[in-house]
Enzyme design. Structure first.
Site, PDB file in Angstrom:
ATOM      1  N   VAL A 102       0.896  -1.085   0.030  1.00 37.41           N
ATOM      2  CA  VAL A 102      -0.044   0.030   0.097  1.00 37.41           C
ATOM      3  C   VAL A 102       0.878   1.204   0.090  1.00 37.41           C
ATOM      4  CG1 VAL A 102      -1.767   1.335   1.412  1.00 37.41           C
ATOM      5  CG2 VAL A 102      -2.144  -1.217   1.427  1.00 37.41           C
ATOM      6  N   CYS A 103       0.552   2.144  -0.736  1.00 38.23           N
ATOM      7  CA  CYS A 103       1.250   3.681  -0.895  1.00 38.23           C
ATOM      8  C   CYS A 103       2.682   3.255  -1.073  1.00 38.23           C
ATOM      9  CB  CYS A 103       1.170   4.103   0.497  1.00 38.23           C
ATOM     10  SG  CYS A 103       1.361   5.969   0.443  1.00 38.23           S
ATOM     11  N   THR A 104       3.770   3.902  -0.499  1.00 38.06           N
ATOM     12  CA  THR A 104       5.079   3.815  -0.748  1.00 38.06           C
ATOM     13  C   THR A 104       5.737   2.445  -0.348  1.00 38.06           C
ATOM     14  OG1 THR A 104       5.654   5.063   1.360  1.00 38.06           O
ATOM     15  CG2 THR A 104       5.446   6.343  -0.936  1.00 38.06           C
TER      16      THR A 104
END
Length: 231
Positions: A102-104
């Site tokens: 998720v995300c970075t």
């Protein structure tokens, strides 16, 4: 008795808690799932907010997972060059059914060499770093490419987890969990994407993350160089 589905979420200092608590809440509604919060030691881990997190298992003691998930946050700038963590992810990815983020968190998968040749999503501010790891940036809430499933920024973690549940089980199970969470988003402002945010809001957001972006760029360059060193 069927073997429980093993789902592991990595936690680490300066993790963005919603990156993993969103998916965690979704996975908690999955019948028969065993969920692990994983870090190097069993001790409190500070998030990027006031919330302090407690791992449930160490890297060394973690069983083989069916799903490994790496959330994001400022702490990923350290993880992309943390060989202990990267080695753990490489080992888990060998037999995991799904390798996810998720995300970075996708940058950490990339630094482990797990996204080369894959499409991947990440936070809008980090898209430019994915090609350093051989990944193709994909502007979407959830990117599914074979057994790599990556979510966009922060709140996309809920979309990611519901999508993954539908793949692991079926749509009916995912929709039942969604209803239980009353996940029916209707944001008060249309500023949740750089494509829709007013120009002055986008400029302000970029200004606030400029210093972090410089540090992240250095970390990514170091990680990509190490990943591409001859064996």
């Amino acid at each position: 008795m069927s073997t429980p589905l093993q789902i592991g979420l990595l936690i680490f200092p300066k993790v963005t808690q919603l990156d993993f608590t969103g998916p965690l809440q979704v996975f908690a509604g999955l019948p028969g799932a065993k969920i692990h919060l994983i870090w190097k030691r069993i001790e409190p881990v500070p998030s990027d907010s006031v919330l302090v997190l407690t791992p449930t298992i160490t890297l060394a003691d973690c069983p083989q997972l069916d799903v490994i998930c790496v959330p994001g946050g400022a702490g990923t700038d350290d993880l992309v060059n943390d060989e202990e963590t990267l080695d753990f992810l490489r080992a888990q990815a060998t037999n995991a059914k799904y390798v996810t983020s998720v995300c970075t968190g996708s940058l950490v998968l990339g630094a482990a060499g797990l996204l080369e040749g894959y499409n991947a999503a990440t936070h809008w501010s980090a898209m430019q770093y994915l090609p350093a790891f051989g990944a193709t940036p994909t502007r979407t809430r959830v990117c599914v490419d074979r057994n790599r499933i990556t979510g966009g920024g922060v709140t996309a973690g809920i979309d990611f987890a519901l999508t993954l549940v539908s793949i692991l089980t079926d749509r009916k199970t995912a929709e039942t969990i969604q209803l239980g969470l009353e996940y029916n988003p209707a944001p008060p402002f249309n500023a949740g994407s750089p494509d829709t945010a007013p120009p002055e809001i986008l400029a302000l957001a970029k200004e606030r993350i400029a210093a972090m972006g410089a540090r992240r760029g250095d970390a990514i360059n170091e990680a990509a160089a190490r990943l591409n060193q001859p064996a």
